[in-house]
Design an enzyme around this catalytic site. Structure first.
Site, PDB file in Angstrom:
ATOM      1  N   ARG A   1      53.774  86.292  52.758  1.00 16.93           N
ATOM      2  CA  ARG A   1      53.313  86.989  51.569  1.00 16.93           C
ATOM      3  C   ARG A   1      54.504  87.603  50.849  1.00 16.93           C
ATOM      4  O   ARG A   1      55.479  88.011  51.481  1.00 16.93           O
ATOM      5  CB  ARG A   1      52.312  88.088  51.938  1.00 16.93           C
TER       6      ARG A   1
ATOM      7  N   LYS B   1      49.067  93.599  56.129  1.00 15.92           N
ATOM      8  CA  LYS B   1      47.777  93.584  55.452  1.00 15.92           C
ATOM      9  C   LYS B   1      46.608  93.774  56.406  1.00 15.92           C
ATOM     10  O   LYS B   1      45.636  94.453  56.079  1.00 15.92           O
ATOM     11  CB  LYS B   1      47.621  92.265  54.681  1.00 15.92           C
TER      12      LYS B   1
ATOM     13  N   HIS C   1      52.513  83.154  44.937  1.00 11.55           N
ATOM     14  CA  HIS C   1      51.512  82.954  45.987  1.00 11.55           C
ATOM     15  C   HIS C   1      51.171  81.470  46.163  1.00 11.55           C
ATOM     16  O   HIS C   1      50.736  81.058  47.255  1.00 11.55           O
ATOM     17  CB  HIS C   1      50.237  83.736  45.669  1.00 11.55           C
TER      18      HIS C   1
ATOM     19  N   ARG D   1      52.818  79.886  49.141  1.00  9.27           N
ATOM     20  CA  ARG D   1      52.152  80.100  50.432  1.00  9.27           C
ATOM     21  C   ARG D   1      51.114  78.999  50.662  1.00  9.27           C
ATOM     22  O   ARG D   1      51.022  78.440  51.755  1.00  9.27           O
ATOM     23  CB  ARG D   1      51.502  81.482  50.406  1.00  9.27           C
TER      24      ARG D   1
ATOM     25  N   HIS E   1      48.148  84.996  59.616  1.00 13.26           N
ATOM     26  CA  HIS E   1      46.720  85.255  59.655  1.00 13.26           C
ATOM     27  C   HIS E   1      46.287  85.655  61.060  1.00 13.26           C
ATOM     28  O   HIS E   1      46.888  85.244  62.051  1.00 13.26           O
ATOM     29  CB  HIS E   1      45.936  84.008  59.245  1.00 13.26           C
TER      30      HIS E   1
ATOM     31  N   TYR F   1      40.441  87.348  72.328  1.00 14.29           N
ATOM     32  CA  TYR F   1      40.917  86.995  73.661  1.00 14.29           C
ATOM     33  C   TYR F   1      42.235  86.217  73.698  1.00 14.29           C
ATOM     34  O   TYR F   1      42.926  86.234  74.703  1.00 14.29           O
ATOM     35  CB  TYR F   1      39.839  86.191  74.392  1.00 14.29           C
TER      36      TYR F   1
END
Length: 396
Positions: free
Chosen positions: A236, A263, A330, A333, A356, A365
């Protein structure tokens, strides 16, 4: 029975002694010797006479006094002493939160404990658009119309929709905690006041990437670093714009964005690859700040991150010089993610490279960061970029 005519004639009329005029069902007025007209309500509680002063006429109208009497009678039928209920009302009014107090309450008891990263940017938007208009107004005294007027002054924009979403979340939290009585925005939708962010599908072609990379050679160093870093890593814009040297382990060729700056509110570690690591090493030798890229504050002369609005214009600046169709930083990305997928990178590795959070059960997990896989696919991507550009990505 009282009438407005009778009350107007009595108002301001001096008399030798106090007089009492009755309406019905306990509502009365007291006519003072000086000519004041005051409503009061008489009733019995626990077998004893009781009395409540309502207010002076004409500040309190006859109609409003009668409405108040009916409310008192309702309370009595429910077994509630009006005197106690009035004390509760006064307490609630005294403790009622203003819009600004409610927003601060949401920040203190929800946003900060949850580690929400957008706290500072949300507050800037709030202070610009909401606080000047309604900040000092008690939330429970506002209605939907008050808020629509504020949003209308912002125009039918994405920001208006964003501010509605933010304020709805703040008021819903406050309402659920019982510090405000109602959420005046609950029924409003984003489409009522603003627009949703447009879905973007722009990705750069190989020929466009080549043009951009070559054009960067002619631009100032900050522009070069930001655009190249975005294209090399898919991060980002804010991550490189606000980056500090302490985030980088140039020996291990990794970089870690701390939770408070990220973020999602989670610490994220990613691979750098040889090319970005080499670029960062060269840049570090030229800087004397804790920030990777910075400018001096004109007032304090203290280094600070580059301005978001200014950085966002870099893409348009390059387009103006090269004639490329409109694109944004952007879009790089999205380009990196798409190209990596086309090159065969597994989805979970692409997600990690983009920073992400994993979805579903994996988010809870599977805490592995796949750093070796990240390194491998970054090298595949950088090898592809070298073929596109037609020369080594780092000048010898």
């Amino acid at each position: 029975m009282l009438t407005d005519t009778k009350l107007r004639k009595s108002l301001g009329k001096r008399r030798e002694k106090v007089e009492i005029l009755s309406d019905a069902h306990g509502l009365n007025v007291r006519l003072s010797a000086a000519g004041a007209v005051t409503f009061f309500y008489r009733y019995r509680w626990a077998g004893k006479p009781a009395q409540i002063t309502l207010g002076e006429y004409p500040a309190l109208s006859l109609s409003d006094a009668r409405d108040r009497r009916q409310l008192f009678r309702k309370w009595l039928t429910e077994g509630v002493d009006p005197r106690q209920q009035i004390k509760i009302e006064k307490k609630n009014k005294t403790e009622a939160l203003t819009v600004d107090e409610a927003y601060c309450y949401w920040e203190e008891y929800y946003c900060r404990p949850e580690g929400l990263v957008g706290l500072s940017s949300n507050r800037k938007c709030y202070e610009k658009h909401i606080k000047p208009a309604l900040g000092n107004v008690v939330v429970d005294q506002t209605d939907k119309g008050n808020w629509i007027s504020v949003f209308d002054t912002m125009g039918r924009t994405v920001m208006a929709g964003e501010m509605l979403s933010i304020m709805k979340r703040a008021f819903r939290f406050c309402s659920n905690r019982g510090v405000i009585s109602n959420n005046p925005l609950e029924s409003l939708r984003r489409s009522d006041v603003g627009t949703s962010p447009a879905y973007q599908d722009r990705k750069l072609s190989d020929s466009e990437i080549k043009i951009i990379w070559e054009e960067l050679d002619t631009l100032p160093l900050p522009k070069q670093i930001i655009v190249r870093f975005l294209l090399l890593t898919g991060c980002r814009t804010a991550e490189i714009r606000k980056a500090r040297w302490e985030w980088f382990d140039l020996k291990e060729k990794t970089w870690t964005v701390p939770a408070e700056e990220y973020k999602t509110g989670k610490t994220i570690r990613r691979a750098l690859g040889d090319v970005p690591a080499s670029m960062m090493k060269s840049l570090k030798e030229l800087t004397g700040s804790d920030l990777v890229l910075s400018k001096l504050n004109s007032r304090t002369r203290i280094p600070q991150p580059l301005n978001q609005a200014q950085v966002s214009e870099y893409a348009q600046f390059i387009s103006n010089r090269t004639g490329l169709a409109h694109w944004t930083l952007h879009d790089m990305r999205r380009t990196v993610a798409t190209r990596l997928s086309e090159l065969g990178a597994p989805p979970h590795v692409i997600e990690k490279l983009l920073g992400h959070q994993m979805g579903g059960v994996m988010a809870r997990y599977n805490l592995h960061d796949y750093i070796d896989d990240q390194r491998h696919w970054l090298k595949v991507w950088h090898d592809h970029l070298e073929k596109v550009v037609g020369r080594p990505l780092i000048k010898s």
